[in-house]
Scaffold this motif. Structure first.
Motif, short mmCIF file in Angstrom:
data_model
loop_
_atom_site.label_atom_id
_atom_site.label_comp_id
_atom_site.label_asym_id
_atom_site.label_seq_id
_atom_site.Cartn_x
_atom_site.Cartn_y
_atom_site.Cartn_z
N SER A 133 0.88 -0.97 -0.50
CA SER A 133 0.16 0.25 -0.04
C SER A 133 1.07 1.09 -0.16
O SER A 133 2.13 1.45 -0.42
CB SER A 133 -1.31 0.13 1.61
N THR A 134 0.41 2.65 0.12
CA THR A 134 1.60 3.56 -0.23
C THR A 134 0.75 4.77 0.70
O THR A 134 -0.67 4.92 1.60
CB THR A 134 0.66 4.35 -1.24
N ASN A 135 1.84 5.60 1.85
CA ASN A 135 0.95 6.19 2.55
C ASN A 135 -0.10 7.48 2.07
O ASN A 135 -0.57 8.76 2.48
CB ASN A 135 2.54 6.98 4.23
N LYS A 136 -0.06 7.41 0.69
CA LYS A 136 -0.83 8.34 0.29
C LYS A 136 -2.08 7.71 0.33
O LYS A 136 -3.04 8.86 -0.14
CB LYS A 136 -0.78 8.40 -1.83
N VAL A 137 -2.71 7.05 1.12
CA VAL A 137 -3.93 6.83 1.07
C VAL A 137 -4.35 7.61 2.51
O VAL A 137 -5.84 7.85 2.81
CB VAL A 137 -4.25 5.60 2.20
N TYR A 138 -3.66 8.62 3.14
CA TYR A 138 -4.07 9.75 4.14
C TYR A 138 -3.94 10.92 3.85
O TYR A 138 -4.30 11.55 4.25
CB TYR A 138 -2.94 9.54 5.40
N GLY A 139 -3.96 10.79 1.65
CA GLY A 139 -4.36 12.18 1.59
C GLY A 139 -3.47 13.63 2.04
O GLY A 139 -2.35 13.25 1.99
N ASP A 140 -4.00 14.65 2.12
CA ASP A 140 -3.12 15.86 2.52
C ASP A 140 -3.40 16.14 4.28
O ASP A 140 -2.72 17.60 4.61
CB ASP A 140 -3.53 16.57 1.49
N ILE A 141 -3.77 15.18 4.86
CA ILE A 141 -3.85 15.44 6.54
C ILE A 141 -2.25 15.77 7.04
O ILE A 141 -2.74 16.63 7.94
CB ILE A 141 -4.49 14.23 6.91
#
Length: 363
Positions: A133-141
């Motif tokens: 997976s990726t840390n981009k699952v968090y969006g711009d939080i």
């Protein structure tokens, strides 16, 4: 017979997984349809990696598309319960590409992952399943965190808990701007967790920061560190998008990531989610990366600046891997940022890369 299945086997992580883990299995089955060239053009082509895999004696390649449920099922059905480990690295990794082709992106990242999970459920339920997976699952939080602008980078405020070790798995997922790429990866991420938590399959989810390494075929739309090194070696220019070039990423060498997967396989925790990255010691801003590459090539890199940041682009991400290290104390990253950059520079400076450099230098 013990069999390892790797999707995206010609890509950066897949290639390293084949090389590192082939001696530990009777057979390594690679699944890759060569779509990276379609996604990113000649600069993203990894057919050379596929050719290198072909000479490994216990490697067997399948040109299958993970979007095709029947093809995926056929491969896993062929090997059945002899499959002990599945490393799923295949995916569409570009935010920009996903925005233009949202259905294709979702089909690759989300539906393709579901196809693999379902086939594993039917044919090799007891196999370990690693989802990249990726840390981009968090969006711009992370942009809502207290940040400090320094001369060359954005940083977490010194008083914030994330300053010392980075961002851990407690980061929330709601109330954020998120790219379509982040949406498709999060969909697969959550589904993979349920196959572990609900069904009891040995699924592990690894939310990765920037993955890189000597064989990374980075392009402008994906893989900034590799693209920067390739461009520097070729004598070309580099474009920085927004945030003053001070946006920070930590970087994990693909070889260290594969070692994380292996430690998980030896003692899997169904449904576990881990952050995977290089941590503070392997972090750099774009400006700092440019300076390091200028040292490597011994000349100034022509840099242009586009003031508008990419949608949902995070100013600072540093990965906290302490949860994984608590569960698997035998793992530590072995490759530092300078080591990885030097290995990439050596690769793209090699005789085999001469033609590539000429192509990049002349546009």
């Amino acid at each position: 017979m013990d069999i390892l299945v790797i999707t995206g086997s010609a890509g950066l992580v897949g290639t390293e997984a084949v090389r590192m883990l082939a001696p530990r299995f009777d057979l390594v089955v690679g699944i890759d349809n060569g779509m990276r060239r379609t996604l990113f053009g000649p600069d993203g082509d990894v057919s050379g990696n596929a050719a290198e895999m072909a000479v490994i004696p216990n490697y067997r390649h399948h040109t299958a598309d993970i979007r095709d449920a029947e093809s995926v099922d056929a491969v896993l059905r062929t090997y059945g319960s002899d499959i002990k480990l599945i490393i799923h690295t295949a995916g569409q990794p570009s935010h920009d590409w996903a925005t233009e082709r949202t259905l294709d992106d979702f089909a690759i990242n989300a539906v393709g992952t579901m196809n693999l999970l379902e086939a594993a459920r039917r044919h090799c339920f007891d196999a370990t399943f690693v989802y990249t997976s990726t840390n981009k699952v968090y969006g711009d939080i992370p942009n809502s965190l207290p940040l400090v602008e320094l001369d060359t980078r954005w940083e977490f405020h010194p008083d914030h808990p994330y300053h010392r070790h980075g961002i851990d798995e407690s980061m929330g997922l709601d109330g954020t701007d998120r790219t379509f790429f982040g949406v498709s990866k999060l969909s697969a991420d959550l589904a993979a967790q349920e196959y572990g938590r609900h069904l009891g399959m040995k699924v592990g989810v690894f939310r990765c920061s920037c993955i890189t390494g000597p064989r990374h075929a980075g392009v402008q739309l994906h893989g900034f560190l590799s693209h920067l090194v390739r461009t520097a070696v070729a004598g070309g220019g580099y474009t920085i998008f927004g945030h003053g070039g001070k946006q920070v990423r930590d970087n994990i060498d693909a070889r260290d990531l594969v070692r994380m997967f292996w430690h998980f396989h030896l003692d899997p925790r169904p449904g576990a989610v881990y952050h995977a990255g290089g941590g503070r010691e392997r972090s750099c801003s774009v400006l700092e990366a440019v300076a390091k590459c200028e040292e490597l090539v011994g000349r100034e890199i022509p840099v242009s600046y586009a003031p508008e940041a990419r949608f949902a682009d995070v100013k600072c991400w540093i990965t906290d891997t302490r949860r994984f290290r608590r569960h698997y104390p035998g793992w530590q990253p072995e490759h530092g940022l300078d080591d990885t950059l030097e290995s990439m520079h050596a690769h793209w400076s090699s005789v085999d890369a001469l033609r590539e450099r000429k192509v990049l230098a002349h546009g």
